[in-house]
Design an enzyme around this catalytic site. Structure first.
Site, PDB file in Angstrom:
ATOM      1  N   ARG A   1      36.214  82.442  67.574  1.00  0.00           N
ATOM      2  CA  ARG A   1      37.181  81.369  68.448  1.00  0.00           C
ATOM      3  C   ARG A   1      36.968  79.986  68.787  1.00  0.00           C
ATOM      4  NH1 ARG A   1      38.074  86.908  67.779  1.00  0.00           N
ATOM      5  NH2 ARG A   1      40.194  87.763  67.629  1.00  0.00           N
TER       6      ARG A   1
ATOM      7  N   GLY B   1      36.144  89.661  57.704  1.00  0.00           N
ATOM      8  CA  GLY B   1      37.468  89.334  57.663  1.00  0.00           C
ATOM      9  C   GLY B   1      37.573  88.473  58.741  1.00  0.00           C
TER      10      GLY B   1
ATOM     11  N   ASP C   1      35.806  99.492  65.758  1.00  0.00           N
ATOM     12  CA  ASP C   1      34.759  98.598  64.917  1.00  0.00           C
ATOM     13  C   ASP C   1      33.465  99.904  66.144  1.00  0.00           C
ATOM     14  OD1 ASP C   1      35.050  96.708  63.752  1.00  0.00           O
ATOM     15  OD2 ASP C   1      35.154  95.486  65.662  1.00  0.00           O
TER      16      ASP C   1
HETATM   17  C1  S3P Z   1      38.066  91.369  64.916  1.00  0.00           C
HETATM   18  C2  S3P Z   1      39.014  92.390  65.135  1.00  0.00           C
HETATM   19  C3  S3P Z   1      38.597  93.878  64.655  1.00  0.00           C
HETATM   20  C4  S3P Z   1      37.412  93.311  64.594  1.00  0.00           C
HETATM   21  C5  S3P Z   1      36.288  92.560  63.490  1.00  0.00           C
HETATM   22  C6  S3P Z   1      36.159  91.563  64.739  1.00  0.00           C
HETATM   23  C7  S3P Z   1      38.225  90.133  65.331  1.00  0.00           C
HETATM   24  O1  S3P Z   1      39.574  93.333  63.872  1.00  0.00           O
HETATM   25  O2  S3P Z   1      37.214  95.239  63.590  1.00  0.00           O
HETATM   26  O3  S3P Z   1      35.350  93.277  63.441  1.00  0.00           O
HETATM   27  O4  S3P Z   1      37.537  89.381  65.900  1.00  0.00           O
HETATM   28  O5  S3P Z   1      39.596  89.934  65.978  1.00  0.00           O
HETATM   29  P1  S3P Z   1      41.016  93.928  62.901  1.00  0.00           P
HETATM   30  O6  S3P Z   1      41.638  92.970  63.850  1.00  0.00           O
HETATM   31  O7  S3P Z   1      41.016  94.634  61.865  1.00  0.00           O
HETATM   32  O8  S3P Z   1      41.141  95.496  63.702  1.00  0.00           O
END
Ligand code: S3P
Length: 425
Positions: A26, A92, A311
């Site tokens: 971010r 992701g 996590d």
């Molecule tokens: C994250 C949110 C989580 C987490 C990921 C980091 C983030 O995912 O599992 O490691 O930085 O917003 P989800 O939004 O799928 O829960």
């Protein structure tokens, strides 16, 4: 790459885990969206964050590094579409948050990822972002990568209830909402990490959060973030590996320094305390340090709401495997759509350690062996999932050793993990 982890006789010393991955992504995005020069100290050294950084540069931001300080200059006339594909690697968070960012950048954007990321559902961001006016295409019903997004500077504000607990979905909407022509309101029934809201507020954007019994309502006004100086705290999700290791190893005394203590991130500490962990916490304004010692753990019941984003579940499953009694992990179906299917991966790990482990719907159960000294030696393919690598390594180090396939994936979030582990021995 395969990694072999051996049992260490005793563990002593302190660990400074890398900068928080969520804050790092971010900080790069908010800085790239701002007009002018921001600095970031303590950026995560992982590949996931490097992917975000590379993409921000592709979209027009300028990065300079000096010692531990990263300087990002956001272009005065805003980010511009890139002709080349935006490669999110294994991350992701990069792909989902970036979907929100580029939805507000006019032009066409191609988002790609590795095999693991290309299997993960992007419909959860495609739906709200399409409602806001970006055009979104991907593979199959769950809109998997490669993604094709057509961004616009005429996004609409929306009122949206996030159907699953996901800080990534909330954040994708918040980033797009910056570029909308009207305010956006997001309702989340499970309070997920507020990192994006808090950082945008610090960057001068108007964001209001109202907490209620049924969750949280976040309203954001369109606007451009201001350049800022960011200090990234230690990553609590990485600290969780050493916290569990310290508890279940028969001869350990470990300090973990300066981690972010947002309540949505440190639920695992409460779980370990309930299990009987010998743990001392020293909390400052926004950071906590911990000392963890060998403990006799007893089973507990964990609900996903305690550890939103789940996590820390794979490593808590390892703690449960060393505990006395049957532990349950309720409503943890989201584990199935992480970097690997962590639901099945966690069951497999507990079973390989010698436990009885089973599932009922989205609930997972582990009957512990009472001590990590009873763990079996095991082999596990981490399936391109950094957290499965580290959870396995914790089990192997405290127990009877292990061999981990695709262990180099650890570099997604924590390239120095094995070095830090060895330094404790
Ligand atoms: C994250 C949110 C989580 C987490 C990921 C980091 C983030 O995912 O599992 O490691 O930085 O917003 P989800 O939004 O799928 O829960």
């Amino acid at each position: 790459m395969n990694a072999t982890v051996e049992h260490f006789e005793s563990l002593r010393g302190e660990v400074r885990v890398p900068g928080d991955k969520s804050t790092s992504h971010r900080a790069l995005m908010v800085s790239a969206l701002a007009d002018g020069e921001s600095t970031i100290r303590g950026l995560s050294p992982g590949r996931d964050v490097a992917a975000t950084s590379q993409i921000m540069e592709q979209l027009g931001a300028i990065r300079n590094d000096r010692d531990d300080v990263v300087t990002i200059v956001g272009p005065a006339d805003g980010l511009q579409a890139s002709n080349a594909a935006l490669d999110c690697g294994n991350s992701g968070t990069t792909m989902r948050l970036l979907s929100g960012v580029v939805s507000g950048v006019p032009g066409e954007h191609q988002l790609i990822g590795d095999v693991s990321l290309s299997r993960r559902p992007m419909d959860r961001v495609a739906e709200p972002l399409s409602l806001m006016g970006s055009r979104f295409a991907g593979e199959g019903a769950r809109i998997c990568a490669p993604l094709h997004i057509v961004g616009t500077n005429a996004l609409r504000g929306i009122d949206y209830e996030v159907p699953m607990a996901s800080a990534q979905v909330k954040s994708a909407i918040l980033f797009a909402a910056l570029r909308a022509t009207s305010p956006t309101t997001i309702v989340e029934h499970v309070r997920t990490r507020p990192t994006t809201e808090e950082m945008l507020t610090r960057a001068g954007v108007s964001v209001a959060s109202i907490e209620g019994d049924a969750g949280r309502r976040v309203t954001i006004q369109p606007g451009r973030p201001l350049a800022r100086n960011w200090q990234v705290p230690g990553d609590p999700s990485q600290a969780a590996f050493f916290a569990v290791l310290g508890c279940i190893h028969p001869d350990a005394d470990i300090d973990v320094l300066d981690i972010d203590n947002a309540r949505e991130r440190v639920g695992f500490l409460g779980v370990l305390q309930r299990m009987g962990a010998t743990m001392t916490l020293r909390s400052g304004d926004s950071m906590t340090s911990l000392t963890v010692r060998s403990s006799e753990l007893t089973a507990t019941d964990v609900h996903a709401q305690e550890i939103p984003s789940v996590d820390e579940v794979p490593v808590l499953v390892v703690a449960a495997a060393a505990a006395e009694g049957v532990s349950s992990f309720r409503d943890v179906g989201e584990l199935r759509v992480k970097e690997s299917n962590r639901f099945e991966g966690s069951l497999a790990l507990a079973t390989k350690l010698g436990c009885r482990a089973w599932s009922e719907g989205d609930d997972l159960f582990v009957e512990g062996l009472g001590s990590a000294t009873r763990f079996s030696t095991f082999e596990l393919d981490a399936a391109l999932d950094h957290r499965m690598v580290m959870a396995s390594a914790v089990a192997g180090c405290a127990g009877a050793g292990c061999s981990i396939g695709t262990a180099d994936t650890v570099a997604s979030s924590y390239p120095q993990f094995f070095d830090d582990l060895e330094r404790l021995a």
